[in-house]
Design a protein around this motif. Structure first.
Motif, PDB file in Angstrom:
ATOM      1  N   ALA A 139      31.216   9.343  -1.321  1.00 23.51           N
ATOM      2  CA  ALA A 139      32.454   9.305  -2.091  1.00 23.51           C
ATOM      3  C   ALA A 139      32.608   7.940  -2.746  1.00 23.51           C
ATOM      4  CB  ALA A 139      33.653   9.601  -1.215  1.00 23.51           C
ATOM      5  N   LEU A 140      32.936   7.947  -4.027  1.00 23.36           N
ATOM      6  CA  LEU A 140      33.230   6.733  -4.781  1.00 23.36           C
ATOM      7  C   LEU A 140      34.651   6.833  -5.280  1.00 23.36           C
ATOM      8  CD1 LEU A 140      32.390   4.071  -6.168  1.00 23.36           C
ATOM      9  CD2 LEU A 140      31.534   5.445  -8.082  1.00 23.36           C
ATOM     10  N   GLY A 141      35.504   5.865  -4.909  1.00 22.44           N
ATOM     11  CA  GLY A 141      36.906   5.901  -5.287  1.00 22.44           C
ATOM     12  C   GLY A 141      37.264   4.792  -6.258  1.00 22.44           C
ATOM     13  N   LEU A 142      38.029   5.134  -7.297  1.00 24.34           N
ATOM     14  CA  LEU A 142      38.468   4.173  -8.310  1.00 24.34           C
ATOM     15  C   LEU A 142      39.982   4.071  -8.273  1.00 24.34           C
ATOM     16  CD1 LEU A 142      36.288   5.382 -11.332  1.00 24.34           C
ATOM     17  CD2 LEU A 142      35.669   3.729  -9.554  1.00 24.34           C
ATOM     18  N   ALA A 143      40.495   2.849  -8.168  1.00 31.37           N
ATOM     19  CA  ALA A 143      41.933   2.635  -8.143  1.00 31.37           C
ATOM     20  C   ALA A 143      42.300   1.584  -9.181  1.00 31.37           C
ATOM     21  CB  ALA A 143      42.384   2.200  -6.750  1.00 31.37           C
ATOM     22  N   GLY A 144      43.574   1.181  -9.181  1.00 26.87           N
ATOM     23  CA  GLY A 144      44.014   0.172 -10.134  1.00 26.87           C
ATOM     24  C   GLY A 144      44.365   0.800 -11.467  1.00 26.87           C
ATOM     25  N   ASN A 145      45.489   0.410 -12.033  1.00 24.63           N
ATOM     26  CA  ASN A 145      45.894   0.943 -13.326  1.00 24.63           C
ATOM     27  C   ASN A 145      45.047   0.297 -14.415  1.00 24.63           C
ATOM     28  OD1 ASN A 145      47.937   2.583 -12.283  1.00 24.63           O
ATOM     29  ND2 ASN A 145      49.393   0.898 -12.275  1.00 24.63           N
ATOM     30  N   GLY A 146      44.154   1.068 -14.970  1.00 24.15           N
ATOM     31  CA  GLY A 146      43.259   0.545 -15.992  1.00 24.15           C
ATOM     32  C   GLY A 146      42.017   1.408 -16.061  1.00 24.15           C
TER      33      GLY A 146
END
Length: 303
Positions: A113-120
């Motif tokens: 699993a690869l998770g991306l966060a942060g507004n952008g």
């Protein structure tokens, strides 16, 4: 790692790591206590390092060469992967801040699993192969400028944007929970080997909006020959916007042609017969033909 092929971080890895210091100073298996004071993981050599265990600090990771295999539960503030490096995710890798990943290859194996966060927007300049799960958080976007492939799912309410090549691979169903944007330079490459989605042909299922654009390329596999009336739900979405700029479709048998009229609104590609004049059109043309025939047969006046 003094000639070793694997860097193993066991237990709690709540510190940061520097590749050059590790290579020159420390042999064997590593624990978090050995790396206090470093500023982040920077991998320079061509070997393979494996990160096990879990960490509580989101520290920067840079892969400038070789392979970094994430087998544990790893969180990083930023990830940078240069063209000479690659990252393989067998466990879970969470990227806290959006940014430019670089041009190196990213692989998410089945179960990974690869998770991306942060507004952008997190930009992937290299190829991404996803056989596991890619999670894009709400308010985030993933921009893929290389080739994105694999049967893995994309979860989360964020947006997946493609400006390179989107090629699921052998006929599979590719699921996107959020929005999908096919940008002007993107080539959507789908395979047809039958009339059943997932086993016979590639299908994109989009939970949000499907914004179409770029080029659609369709390849026939396994000597499959579409016949009259065949239809293929290439994209399934509740809403559509935009339209494909160009099509690259295979040649059909004589008397058949592709019907692309429903692609932009319903994601549907079908096979129809070659267009012929409507009966009313033929009736309108008949008097003209008769008059021309009579005119040709009219005898010439005597000299």
């Amino acid at each position: 790692t003094n000639g070793g092929d694997t860097l193993a971080l066991g237990g709690s890895t709540n510190a940061s790591f520097n590749a050059s210091a590790i290579d020159s100073a420390l042999p064997g298996t590593y624990t978090a206590a050995q790396f206090v004071g470093f500023n982040g993981l920077v991998k320079q050599d061509t070997s393979t390092w494996t990160l096990n265990g879990a960490n509580s600090d989101a520290l920067p990771i840079a892969v400038n060469g070789g392979e970094l295999d994430v087998a544990g539960q790893v969180s990083t503030s930023t990830l940078a992967v240069q063209s000479g490096g690659s990252v393989v995710v067998d466990g879970a890798l969470h990227i806290a801040n959006a940014g430019n990943i670089g041009t190196g290859a990213i692989t998410v194996d089945a179960g990974g699993a690869l998770g991306l966060a942060g507004n952008g927007t997190t930009t992937f300049g290299g190829n991404v192969a996803n056989a596991g799960t890619l999670a894009i958080a709400s308010g985030s976007a993933a921009q893929f400028n290389g080739t994105y492939s694999g049967p893995g799912s994309v979860t989360g309410a964020g947006t997946a944007q493609f400006d390179g090549t989107l090629a699921p691979g052998d006929p599979v169903i590719e699921n996107f929970a959020g929005n999908v944007v096919l940008q002007s330079a993107n080539n959507l490459l789908l395979d047809l080997a039958g009339t059943t989605a997932g086993t016979g042909y590639d299908q994109l299922i989009v939970g949000g909006n499907a914004a179409l654009g770029g080029n659609l390329t369709v390849d026939l596999l396994n000597n499959f020959t579409p016949t009259l009336g065949d239809s293929f739900q290439l994209i399934s979405s509740s809403t559509f916007s935009g339209k494909f700029g160009t099509f690259n479709l295979p040649t059909l048998s004589q008397g058949l042609q592709w019907n692309t009229s429903s692609l932009d609104t319903h994601g549907l590609l079908s096979v129809q017969g070659t267009a012929i004049p409507e009966p009313t059109t033929l009736l309108l043309l008949m008097p003209v033909g008769v008059l021309m025939l009579l005119r040709r047969r009219r005898p010439r006046p005597a000299a």
